[in-house]
Design an enzyme around this catalytic site. Structure first.
Site, mmCIF file in Angstrom:
data_model
loop_
_atom_site.group_PDB
_atom_site.id
_atom_site.type_symbol
_atom_site.label_atom_id
_atom_site.label_comp_id
_atom_site.label_asym_id
_atom_site.label_seq_id
_atom_site.Cartn_x
_atom_site.Cartn_y
_atom_site.Cartn_z
ATOM 1 N N LYS A 19 0.835 -1.202 0.000
ATOM 2 C CA LYS A 19 0.000 0.000 0.000
ATOM 3 C C LYS A 19 0.872 1.256 0.000
ATOM 4 C CE LYS A 19 -3.943 1.932 2.582
ATOM 5 N NZ LYS A 19 -4.860 1.709 3.716
ATOM 6 N N SER A 26 -9.415 2.250 2.294
ATOM 7 C CA SER A 26 -8.356 2.981 1.626
ATOM 8 C C SER A 26 -7.338 2.095 0.920
ATOM 9 C CB SER A 26 -7.627 3.857 2.649
ATOM 10 O OG SER A 26 -7.034 3.071 3.663
ATOM 11 N N SER A 37 -10.538 -0.706 5.958
ATOM 12 C CA SER A 37 -9.729 -0.503 4.758
ATOM 13 C C SER A 37 -9.083 -1.761 4.202
ATOM 14 C CB SER A 37 -8.638 0.543 5.027
ATOM 15 O OG SER A 37 -9.217 1.785 5.312
#
Length: 607
Positions: free
Chosen positions: A168, A243, A267
């Site tokens: 990420k 996210s 997320s």
């Protein structure tokens, strides 16, 4: 001889002097005009400065975005100079266990595997402008070659043996940027890996690409002004969630086998649910978050956790096994030294599992009701005991969540994004957080009556004093105790429920759905480990059943309208267990995945 003024003439002189002095002073109206001019000048100068600052900030964001896109294009062109063979296609079709076995035997070289996945990841990101990869990680191919050299010399490269892992964007990796769409972080190039990346590398993993995130990561819309929007691979008109949306989209397209994300509201569960892959949120304190950036580092009332995403539960289990190691405890002594208990993930046993398809706060669409029902039946068919469970007072839990997370009244986010171009979802959040206290105090109860659930999200616009925050944290502890008591009264080992109220929403609408994420936020507030497993897809029958979905208020009608045209989208089920029972949660997820696959295979054979 000096001129001497007589005493009798002194008053005349003084009077004349005063008159001359008064004439030289500006008139009152001139003073007023001068003051107004000064104030206007200061205001205008400040405004001009803000315009220039905003322009420079946005230009910087565009510049870094263009540089990242150029780096991806350059790498993709270089890789495409070599022919893509049937062997490469067969390699990326292997599941994680099969590829790991071939890497360990030396049948497939790590350098070849990383090269193949790097090429596919960049191609997937470019296809239909899905835009899930932000940058290739420098040195990935060299790290893969080092793993091959260790294996050839008879040394053990580690548990992950050269497997490529996507990371990420907010996690520090040497030679990359991590700015989560915020201009103030754009210029930083990391000189040191985050703790989790160090641990993964020590086990032979090869981080090879970084994936897209929303601006500030406080949004379920995977879009930011630097890298742009990531699209859902199942329907490019819809979003992948956030996210960790870039990673979930990449996994769904087969551009990665394993990924690493973070979770503070869902997320590592919402994006996998929207994209049809697996995601897992561990217990807080099980995995180190050091080196994983966040714009609000001091907000620990509801903690951020690092968690795996993968194409299968086996991939999540493998990453958890690698991360829960002595090296991580050494690098970050604040992490609880709880070893990963593999036997708890694999040992066949009967579980007592609670289930619910409505949390008492937000009703779900027909597809998610059906998914929970199918998951319940599938687990029962494998011998597990299923019991109806009602989570206690989720409305109060959501009030606590929004009040704690928004304890500063949104001031930190507003300051961070003061000069930034704001993503569409952030505009909604900033607008919500910018309500004056007096207005918020009046609007909140009124909105709660006219638009149910709105009053809870408006809690984020109220700035709290320290004593009020302490009260909220005490109420959170009391709620956790209440929830555990209800859980233990039924003697549950785990729970299954929806991860969200609907499938992937259309692009740009997540900001309007702020209060619809209660199903994942609940387990962040509780600090329970939780994960999602894809179970089914939205059908035309589910869409027809939307006619019976409640439309009594703004929120329910919004979900109804956004769900139209969602046929074919993935639908997942969420699994959760008590804190520190992460391995049991993964076992429950594995049982669900196996039972769904078995049922699908049986249905296909019958057909």
């Amino acid at each position: 001889m000096r001129n001497v003024v007589s005493e009798s003439a002194m008053p005349v002189v003084r009077s004349t002097a005063v008159k001359l002095a008064c004439r030289s002073l500006p008139k009152p109206k001139h003073v007023l005009l001068t003051g107004i001019a000064v104030v206007l000048g200061v205001v205008a100068s400040k405004r001009v400065w803000e315009i220039l600052r905003t322009y420079r900030t946005r230009r910087k964001c565009r510049q870094y975005g263009e540089e990242a896109a150029a780096a991806c294009l350059e790498m993709r062109d270089a890789l495409e100079e070599e022919e893509w063979t049937d062997d490469d296609e067969a390699l990326v079709a292997l599941d994680v266990c099969e590829l790991l076995e071939k890497l360990r035997s030396g049948e497939i070289k790590s350098a070849r595997a990383v090269r193949a996945y790097l090429r596919k990841a960049l191609a997937c990101s470019a296809r239909r402008n899905i835009n899930c990869v932000t940058q290739p990680i420098p040195g990935a191919l060299d790290n893969a070659a080092s793993c091959d050299s260790l294996l050839e010399s008879g040394q053990d490269p580690g548990l992950l043996q050269g497997l490529p892992v996507s990371i990420k964007e907010n996690m520090a990796v040497v030679g990359t940027r991590a700015h989560y769409g915020v201009s103030s972080q754009c210029g930083t190039i990391h000189r040191e890996d985050s703790v989790v990346v160090k641990v993964l590398k020590s086990h032979g993993a090869v981080p090879f690409v970084k994936t897209n995130v929303p601006q500030t990561m406080y949004s379920f819309e995977c879009s930011n002004p630097v890298y742009g929007a990531t699209l859902n691979p199942h329907d490019p008109c819809r979003g992948p969630g956030g996210s960790s949306g870039g990673d979930a989209a990449l996994l769904a397209m087969g551009g990665s086998l394993l990924g690493l994300g973070t979770d503070i509201a869902g997320s590592t569960r919402i994006p996998p649910a929207f994209c049809g892959v697996v995601g897992f949120k561990p217990t807080m304190g099980r995995i180190s978050g050091t080196g994983s950036g966040t714009p609000i580092a001091g907000m620990t009332g509801v903690g951020k956790t690092v968690g795996p995403q993968a194409q299968s539960v086996a991939g999540c289990r493998l990453l958890m096994q690698a991360l829960c190691s002595e090296l991580m405890w050494k690098l970050d002594p604040t992490i609880s030294p709880v070893p990963f208990r593999v036997d708890r993930c694999t040992q066949q046993r009967t579980l007592r599992v609670g289930y619910y398809d409505y949390d008492g706060f937000f009703p779900v669409t027909p597809a998610y009701k059906r998914a929970v029902s199918e998951a319940r039946d599938a687990l029962a068919a494998r011998g597990h005991e299923l019991i109806a469970f009602s989570p206690p007072n989720v409305k109060h839990a959501m009030q606590l969540y929004y009040s704690i997370v928004g304890g500063d009244g949104g001031r930190t986010l507003r300051n961070i994004l003061r000069y930034d171009e704001k993503d569409v979802a952030m505009k909604h959040l900033i607008r919500l957080a910018s309500l004056p206290r007096l207005v918020s105090g009046v609007v909140r109860p009124v909105a709660g009556v006219l638009w149910p659930r709105s009053g809870y999200t408006l809690c984020m616009s109220r700035r709290r004093h320290v004593d009020q925050l302490w009260t909220l944290l005490a109420e959170r502890r009391a709620y956790i105790a209440e929830f555990i008591a209800a859980w233990q009264q039924l003697g549950l080992d785990g729970v299954i429920c929806p991860p969200h109220v609907m499938g992937a929403p259309p692009l740009g609408t997540c900001g309007e759905m702020t209060c619809s994420f209660s199903y994942t936020m609940l387990f962040n507030l509780l600090d329970f480990p939780a994960g999602v497993v894809p179970v089914t897809k939205v059908t035309t029958v589910d869409e027809l059943a939307l006619r019976n979905h409640p439309q009594d208020n703004y929120w329910d009608k919004l979900i109804h309208d956004l769900s139209i045209g969602s046929s074919g989208l993935p639908v997942a089920v969420q699994c959760a267990t008590l804190p520190w029972q992460d391995e049991t949660c993964l076992y429950l997820m594995q049982e669900l995945e196996t039972s769904i696959k078995t049922g699908t295979a049986a249905a296909a054979a019958t057909a």
